[in-house]
Enzyme design. Sequence first.
Site, PDB file in Angstrom:
ATOM      1  N   GLU A  36       0.843  -1.201   0.000  1.00 22.79           N
ATOM      2  CA  GLU A  36       0.000   0.000   0.000  1.00 22.79           C
ATOM      3  C   GLU A  36       0.872   1.243   0.000  1.00 22.79           C
ATOM      4  OE1 GLU A  36      -2.540   1.530  -0.817  1.00 22.79           O
ATOM      5  OE2 GLU A  36      -4.086   1.089   0.660  1.00 22.79           O
ATOM      6  N   ASP A  37       0.408   2.282  -0.684  1.00 21.54           N
ATOM      7  CA  ASP A  37       1.173   3.528  -0.710  1.00 21.54           C
ATOM      8  C   ASP A  37       1.087   4.250   0.629  1.00 21.54           C
ATOM      9  OD1 ASP A  37      -1.524   4.202  -1.054  1.00 21.54           O
ATOM     10  OD2 ASP A  37      -1.154   5.686  -2.610  1.00 21.54           O
ATOM     11  N   ASP A  48      -3.790   5.655   6.186  1.00 22.05           N
ATOM     12  CA  ASP A  48      -4.248   6.861   6.867  1.00 22.05           C
ATOM     13  C   ASP A  48      -5.094   6.440   8.072  1.00 22.05           C
ATOM     14  OD1 ASP A  48      -5.451   9.328   7.572  1.00 22.05           O
ATOM     15  OD2 ASP A  48      -5.312  10.045   5.521  1.00 22.05           O
ATOM     16  N   PHE A  84      -1.398  16.259   4.278  1.00 27.69           N
ATOM     17  CA  PHE A  84      -1.719  15.699   2.969  1.00 27.69           C
ATOM     18  C   PHE A  84      -0.482  15.759   2.091  1.00 27.69           C
ATOM     19  CE2 PHE A  84      -3.243  15.646  -1.378  1.00 27.69           C
ATOM     20  CZ  PHE A  84      -4.047  14.516  -1.337  1.00 27.69           C
ATOM     21  N   ARG A 135       0.846  12.086  -9.478  1.00 36.14           N
ATOM     22  CA  ARG A 135       1.373  10.733  -9.253  1.00 36.14           C
ATOM     23  C   ARG A 135       2.773  10.540  -9.821  1.00 36.14           C
ATOM     24  NH1 ARG A 135      -2.615   7.452  -7.231  1.00 36.14           N
ATOM     25  NH2 ARG A 135      -4.729   7.849  -7.922  1.00 36.14           N
TER      26      ARG A 135
END
Length: 178
Positions: free
Chosen positions: A102-103, A106, A155, A168
């Site tokens: 997973e990137d 959160d 963020f 991206r």
Amino acid sequence: METVRILDRQFRLYLSESEIQSRIHTIAQQMSKELEGKNPLFVAVLNGAFVFAADLLREMTTPTEISFIKIASYQGTTSTGNVSDIIGLNEDLSGRTVVIVEDIIDSGLSMTHLINSLRRLNPAEIKICALLVKPGNLKVDLDIPYCCFRIPNDFIVGYGLDYDRYGRGLRDIYVVEE
């Protein structure tokens, strides 16, 4: 670049490409040693983890397979809390070691949903590998044995992560400037 503008937001450099690559190399060494002989299947979460998954896979020294799943829970800069599977797996997971790639983790709600979905397919074990984790924002308890960076609740964008589908392709990771 020290700063970038994406749509209506300004971002400043947070993690350089060299810092990211160095940490991925270290994590891949650890994973290669611990997963030796287990024939792991990496399940990369699209869209954000595609860059991380590619770089991680190239650093692995033990044989691995990779597949992709797409789940969605973000809109703009905030998590919606609603998770939906968009693309599923075709591989047989029975008795396999599955590593979710997973990137960013959160709230952890998407990851919990994914783990529960994968458990129904009877893998031997499920491990998590995350490029980024926001520990201060986790709403669930997760065991994340492979984590490249723990970050604050800001963020971020770049290196596969987007802001409304843009950013991206940035090689570095940037944090939003308020």
